[in-house]
Design a protein around this motif. Structure first.
Motif, PDB file in Angstrom:
ATOM      1  N   SER A 172       0.948  -1.536   0.285  1.00 51.63           N
ATOM      2  CA  SER A 172      -0.416   0.472  -0.763  1.00 51.63           C
ATOM      3  C   SER A 172       1.405   1.557   0.166  1.00 51.63           C
ATOM      4  O   SER A 172       0.240   2.509  -0.857  1.00 51.63           O
ATOM      5  N   SER A 217      -4.859  -1.261  -6.029  1.00 53.12           N
ATOM      6  CA  SER A 217      -5.461  -0.602  -4.914  1.00 53.12           C
ATOM      7  C   SER A 217      -6.981  -1.343  -4.144  1.00 53.12           C
ATOM      8  O   SER A 217      -6.617  -1.315  -3.357  1.00 53.12           O
ATOM      9  N   THR A 259      -8.166  -2.851  -0.530  1.00 50.29           N
ATOM     10  CA  THR A 259      -8.412  -3.097   0.210  1.00 50.29           C
ATOM     11  C   THR A 259      -9.718  -3.247  -0.133  1.00 50.29           C
ATOM     12  O   THR A 259     -10.265  -3.905   1.743  1.00 50.29           O
ATOM     13  N   SER A 306     -10.274  -4.833   3.708  1.00 53.88           N
ATOM     14  CA  SER A 306     -11.519  -5.530   4.465  1.00 53.88           C
ATOM     15  C   SER A 306     -11.730  -6.932   5.002  1.00 53.88           C
ATOM     16  O   SER A 306     -12.428  -7.039   6.301  1.00 53.88           O
ATOM     17  N   THR A 324     -15.265   2.515   0.123  1.00 56.55           N
ATOM     18  CA  THR A 324     -13.717   2.518   0.617  1.00 56.55           C
ATOM     19  C   THR A 324     -12.654   2.333  -0.549  1.00 56.55           C
ATOM     20  O   THR A 324     -11.275   2.308  -0.427  1.00 56.55           O
ATOM     21  N   LEU A 325     -13.251   1.353  -1.312  1.00 59.05           N
ATOM     22  CA  LEU A 325     -12.477   1.700  -3.134  1.00 59.05           C
ATOM     23  C   LEU A 325     -11.958   2.904  -3.599  1.00 59.05           C
ATOM     24  O   LEU A 325     -11.017   3.012  -3.622  1.00 59.05           O
ATOM     25  N   SER A 357     -10.167   4.875  -0.525  1.00 58.26           N
ATOM     26  CA  SER A 357      -8.566   4.124  -0.913  1.00 58.26           C
ATOM     27  C   SER A 357      -7.633   4.706  -2.166  1.00 58.26           C
ATOM     28  O   SER A 357      -6.380   5.175  -1.131  1.00 58.26           O
ATOM     29  N   ILE A 366     -10.155  -0.813   7.946  1.00 54.36           N
ATOM     30  CA  ILE A 366      -9.526  -0.920   6.405  1.00 54.36           C
ATOM     31  C   ILE A 366      -8.808   0.494   6.355  1.00 54.36           C
ATOM     32  O   ILE A 366      -7.501  -0.131   5.638  1.00 54.36           O
ATOM     33  N   TYR A 367      -8.989   1.335   6.352  1.00 55.89           N
ATOM     34  CA  TYR A 367      -8.285   2.275   5.903  1.00 55.89           C
ATOM     35  C   TYR A 367      -6.590   2.658   6.619  1.00 55.89           C
ATOM     36  O   TYR A 367      -5.210   2.625   6.407  1.00 55.89           O
ATOM     37  N   LEU A 403      -4.448  -0.111   5.537  1.00 57.29           N
ATOM     38  CA  LEU A 403      -3.438  -0.048   4.830  1.00 57.29           C
ATOM     39  C   LEU A 403      -2.708   1.896   4.732  1.00 57.29           C
ATOM     40  O   LEU A 403      -1.999   1.728   3.929  1.00 57.29           O
TER      41      LEU A 403
END
Length: 202
Positions: A41, A61, A65, A69, A107-108, A111, A140-141, A144
């Motif tokens: 990431s 990416s 993600t 997740s 989120t996709l 990110s 999730i973030y 990453l």
């Protein structure tokens, strides 16, 4: 009769190549450790700094993600959710019914666009949803290497500025609209809380 431009099959065909790439990458990412995924990431961020091109980073990416997740929330993006994320990243509207995973889909592209370090806003309708989504999706973030902010009613100028400076900020339409208005009436730069707009999911 005119062909329906919103035909599902045409949308699927448009994004099928990217979906295939993401699914191939998924099998490559599964055996990696959490630390190895974080390094991947962070490398994406460096790649963006070098070429200033997000399009070449979409597949990796999105795959990262999705894997983040799965590991943090136990939720794996389905292919149809990947399509929703690709549509949003193309700055188009993705219609999804209640329960189809809008919060997860966001989120996709969030990110991906956060790789620019210019900020991403995820705008929702009330403080409860902004708080709920930020708390759950921030896992999730963080996985990453990205940080999140949350704007809520009653926050001070300093708190707002700090949260808007996060990689991804959850905020209501009401709060961001009035912060924009206040910023444009500010007599001193120290009273400005928003940085220039970059990317937003509504």
């Amino acid at each position: 009769m005119l062909k329906n431009p919103f035909n599902n099959n045409s949308i699927v065909k448009k994004y099928q190549n990217l979906i295939n790439q993401i699914n191939i990458l998924e099998s490559d990412l599964k055996p990696l450790t959490d630390s190895e995924l974080l390094i991947k990431s962070l490398n994406l961020r460096k790649q963006y700094e070098l070429n200033q091109n997000l399009d070449s980073l979409i597949a990796e990416s999105f795959a990262l993600t999705r894997e983040a997740s799965s590991r943090t929330l136990g939720l794996r993006h389905f292919d149809v959710q990947l399509i929703g994320g690709l549509v949003l990243n193309d700055q188009k509207i993705a219609e999804m019914k209640t329960g189809e995973g809008k919060t997860l889909v966001a989120t996709l592209p969030a990110s991906l666009n956060a790789l620019t370090k210019k900020g991403v806003h995820i705008v929702t309708v009330n403080d409860y949803l902004a708080n709920r989504d930020q708390v759950s999706m921030s896992q999730i973030y963080r996985f990453l290497g990205l940080n999140t902010g949350l704007i809520q009613a009653g926050m001070s100028t300093a708190e707002r500025r700090e949260n808007y400076n996060a990689d991804i900020t959850y905020v209501t339409n009401y709060e961001v609209a009035f912060d924009f208005l206040r910023d444009n009436m500010a007599l001193n730069l120290t009273d400005v809380v928003l940085r220039p707009f970059n990317y937003c999911v509504i």
